[in-house]
Design a protein around this motif. Structure first.
Motif, PDB file in Angstrom:
ATOM      1  N   LYS A  13       1.198  -1.287  -0.411  1.00 40.68           N
ATOM      2  CA  LYS A  13      -0.303  -0.242  -0.244  1.00 40.68           C
ATOM      3  C   LYS A  13       1.134   1.439   0.176  1.00 40.68           C
ATOM      4  O   LYS A  13       1.785   0.657   0.802  1.00 40.68           O
ATOM      5  N   SER A 160      -2.852  -6.713  -7.018  1.00 40.81           N
ATOM      6  CA  SER A 160      -3.002  -5.373  -5.583  1.00 40.81           C
ATOM      7  C   SER A 160      -4.094  -5.760  -3.861  1.00 40.81           C
ATOM      8  O   SER A 160      -4.388  -6.293  -4.043  1.00 40.81           O
ATOM      9  N   LYS A 162      -6.278  -3.993  -3.451  1.00 44.34           N
ATOM     10  CA  LYS A 162      -7.905  -4.050  -3.120  1.00 44.34           C
ATOM     11  C   LYS A 162      -8.288  -4.710  -3.638  1.00 44.34           C
ATOM     12  O   LYS A 162      -9.646  -4.600  -3.670  1.00 44.34           O
ATOM     13  N   ASP A 163      -7.650  -5.540  -4.015  1.00 45.66           N
ATOM     14  CA  ASP A 163      -8.408  -7.517  -4.904  1.00 45.66           C
ATOM     15  C   ASP A 163      -9.388  -7.320  -3.419  1.00 45.66           C
ATOM     16  O   ASP A 163      -9.036  -8.032  -2.635  1.00 45.66           O
ATOM     17  N   PRO A 164     -10.907  -7.623  -3.805  1.00 43.95           N
ATOM     18  CA  PRO A 164     -11.942  -7.824  -2.793  1.00 43.95           C
ATOM     19  C   PRO A 164     -11.859  -8.876  -2.785  1.00 43.95           C
ATOM     20  O   PRO A 164     -12.393 -10.142  -1.855  1.00 43.95           O
TER      21      PRO A 164
END
Length: 606
Positions: A13, A160, A162-164
């Motif tokens: 991050k 990433s 941010k990968d859910p």
């Protein structure tokens, strides 16, 4: 930082994106060549750095950096990927497509020869550059002729924080990317247009898992001893496996893992709410990410890959090994190979023939739901201001006179089992590409049409006309920002044997409906789409359309450029089963880089 050194990393991050550089060298090569030394007699030799074993049958191939599959590009979201592609194959040109990468603002790197770029000639280097702006599982492959089938393919992974889907697994290892290939024991060009009598047709001789497999002699039932691909896990952890069907032929593949469920969490790079299945069907161009929970007794388990559809009764299969840390190879003795029968399929994701009815053990991709909370229904799904179009696909069957007593040389191939000659089509047109890429040389299409050339679909045919069949540059234009709904109709009734995977470049689309031949005969494809059936559908870029069935997709045309839509079965595409989607006007297209290569017809005035 050539070959992505430092780019295959944990995505942190706040860390700045990197520029990831690769040098791809394309060569003629061979399986079990000199680099393999005494393989398979010496197992260690089979893992020499530049040894390509395939299934243990010697043949000529094409490779990138003497690997098959070729180098894996593994980066973080936001990284810039720069690939210097050097063509060292005598007498051959090429272009590389980055399958699933949307190329926003870099359409000139999409890699379709004669549409987005000129082919890369022998002895030259072409630099591809694009941003890895979407997380997911993708792959690269040659988009020129039949080269992909001869070995020019490899994986692209974009990760990433941010990968859910993070919550559904513990490990996402670079070594757990699985590239699936169908395979021939000869150069693919020998099958196009193809022999009439000996080894005709487009069915594979074998399957490969990460470039490896064992060929089982159908006469002696003996194996050549080539080492299988192995995937290692520690007990008690959940592992993300990324499956890529980089194959080219007509047979869908069933993927199963002995005594393990598959939790599907993404398709074609798009995360979906987890669905637990026993097996999945994957077609050329598709990708599925699955989680395998290593919660079984320590041991070695079979990974089974079996060809179905048109290959259902041909016993074409391949295997790999899922190895728990601490397991002994002796454990395989207590668990013999499942062989051509394969493992039990149970509940199937993406079943053939659109078989997703109540009471049937199947989950179709239109039933998948996108990962994450549903904050509001996407206006793309609810809008009534929609451009609707139907795209049919089928084959034109030539008679002898129209093909061989004709001043026009129509392209064709010879499928099995019948002694016929066919050409693939979309909307009754066999696609051919322009003599130069209109993305960078926009005058090419205007000049063709103004000259009266039959290559321009707007101009009438003058010679060798075949009623209801054309061979020309089939372009469908839509405005930038429009919402488009396409109804794909398979017009070939092959009794469920042939499923077409239709791939769209430059865009992701919502999968609204998938219907079987029975649904189509009942007219269900004529009904209006009701988003309330699934207000949160998943997205894909490749859709399996059932035999004589249909699929309905919808997208917003937000990426200006020329984008190919085509069947991902190689012989179908090369014989014409494709179309070109033009989004927007030339003024909206991304400007090509300075010095971008040019090509085209040469017709001096004498």
């Amino acid at each position: 930082m050539y070959n992505g050194r430092g780019c295959r990393r944990a995505c942190v991050k706040g860390a700045p994106p990197m520029t990831c550089r690769y040098h791809f060298v394309m060569e003629y090569y061979s399986t079990l060549g000199p680099a393999c030394r005494d393989c398979p007699n010496n197992r260690t030799a089979c893992f020499e750095r530049q040894c390509v074993t395939a299934d243990g049958i010697e043949r000529g191939i094409m490779t990138i950096n003497r690997k098959m599959p070729g180098p894996s590009i593994q980066v973080c979201q936001g990284d810039m990927v720069v690939v210097d592609f050097e063509n060292r194959i005598p007498g051959a040109a090429t272009a590389i497509h980055w399958h699933g990468i949307l190329q926003r603002g870099s359409a000139f790197s999409d890699g379709v020869p004669q549409l987005t770029q000129c082919p890369i000639p022998e002895g030259t280097t072409f630099r591809y550059a694009y941003e890895a702006d979407e997380i997911g599982t993708y792959f690269w492959h040659s988009h020129d002729g039949l080269q992909k089938m001869d070995g020019l393919t490899g994986s692209i992974i974009v990760r990433s924080l941010k990968d859910p889907s993070f919550q559904h697994y513990d490990w996402d290892l670079p070594s757990h990317v699985i590239v699936l290939q169908d395979w021939l024991h000869q150069y693919t060009a020998e099958r196009l247009p193809g022999p009439r009598r000996f080894r005709r047709g487009q069915r594979p001789d074998a399957l490969l898992i990460n470039g490896r497999g064992r060929f089982i002699n159908p006469v002696t039932n003996s194996s050549n001893g080539i080492p299988l691909s192995e995937f290692r896990v520690f007990p008690g952890f959940r592992y993300r496996f990324r499956l890529i069907h980089a194959g080219c032929l007509v047979c869908p593949l069933v993927f199963t893992v002995q005594k393990h469920y598959l939790t599907a969490i993404a398709t074609d790079g798009s995360p979906n709410k987890p669905v637990v299945v026993d097996s999945l069907v994957i077609l050329p161009g598709e990708r599925y990410d699955v989680v395998i929970n290593a919660n079984r007794p320590v041991g070695i388990y079979w990974i089974s890959l079996r060809a179905v559809g048109e290959c259902e009764n041909l016993n074409i299969y391949q295997e790999a090994l899922l190895i728990y840390e601490g397991a002994s190879y002796n454990s395989l003795l207590a668990s013999p190979s499942p062989g051509p029968a394969g493992l039990p399929e149970g509940v199937v994701l993406n079943p053939l023939a659109g078989a997703c009815k109540p009471g049937q053990p199947g989950v179709c991709v239109n039933q998948l739901q996108a990962e994450g909370p549903l904050l509001a229904v996407d206006p793309v799904l609810t809008s009534q201001d929609v451009i609707r179009m139907t795209m049919t696909f089928d084959f034109h069957t030539f008679d002898y006179d129209s093909l061989f007593k004709n001043p026009h040389f129509y392209k064709f191939y010879v499928p099995a089992p019948s002694d016929i000659q066919v050409a693939g089509r979309m909307n009754n047109i066999s696609l051919i590409l322009p003599p130069a890429p209109p993305l960078s040389q926009p005058d090419v299409l205007e000049n063709l049409c103004a000259s009266g050339s039959e290559k321009c679909c707007q101009n009438p045919q003058t010679e060798g006309i075949i009623p209801g069949h054309r061979e020309c540059i089939n372009i469908i234009s839509v405005p930038t920002g429009s919402i488009v709904e396409i109804l794909y109709l398979d017009n070939m009734n092959t009794n469920g044997g042939l499923t077409h995977p239709i791939h769209m470049h430059g865009l992701m689309f919502y999968v609204l409906e998938i219907g079987s031949s029975d649904d189509r005969l009942m007219g269900k494809h004529l009904l209006s789409y009701d988003y309330r059936n699934n207000p949160n559908p998943n997205k894909k870029d490749t859709i399996a359309v059932p035999s004589f069935g249909y699929a309905k997709i919808r997208f917003k045309a937000t990426n200006p450029g020329y984008w190919l839509i085509h069947c991902h079965i190689l012989f179908h595409l090369d014989s014409g089963m494709g179309a070109i989607l033009k989004i927007g006007e030339q003024s909206e297209f991304p400007a090509v880089p300075k010095g971008f290569p040019r090509c085209g017809d040469y017709k001096p005035g004498y």
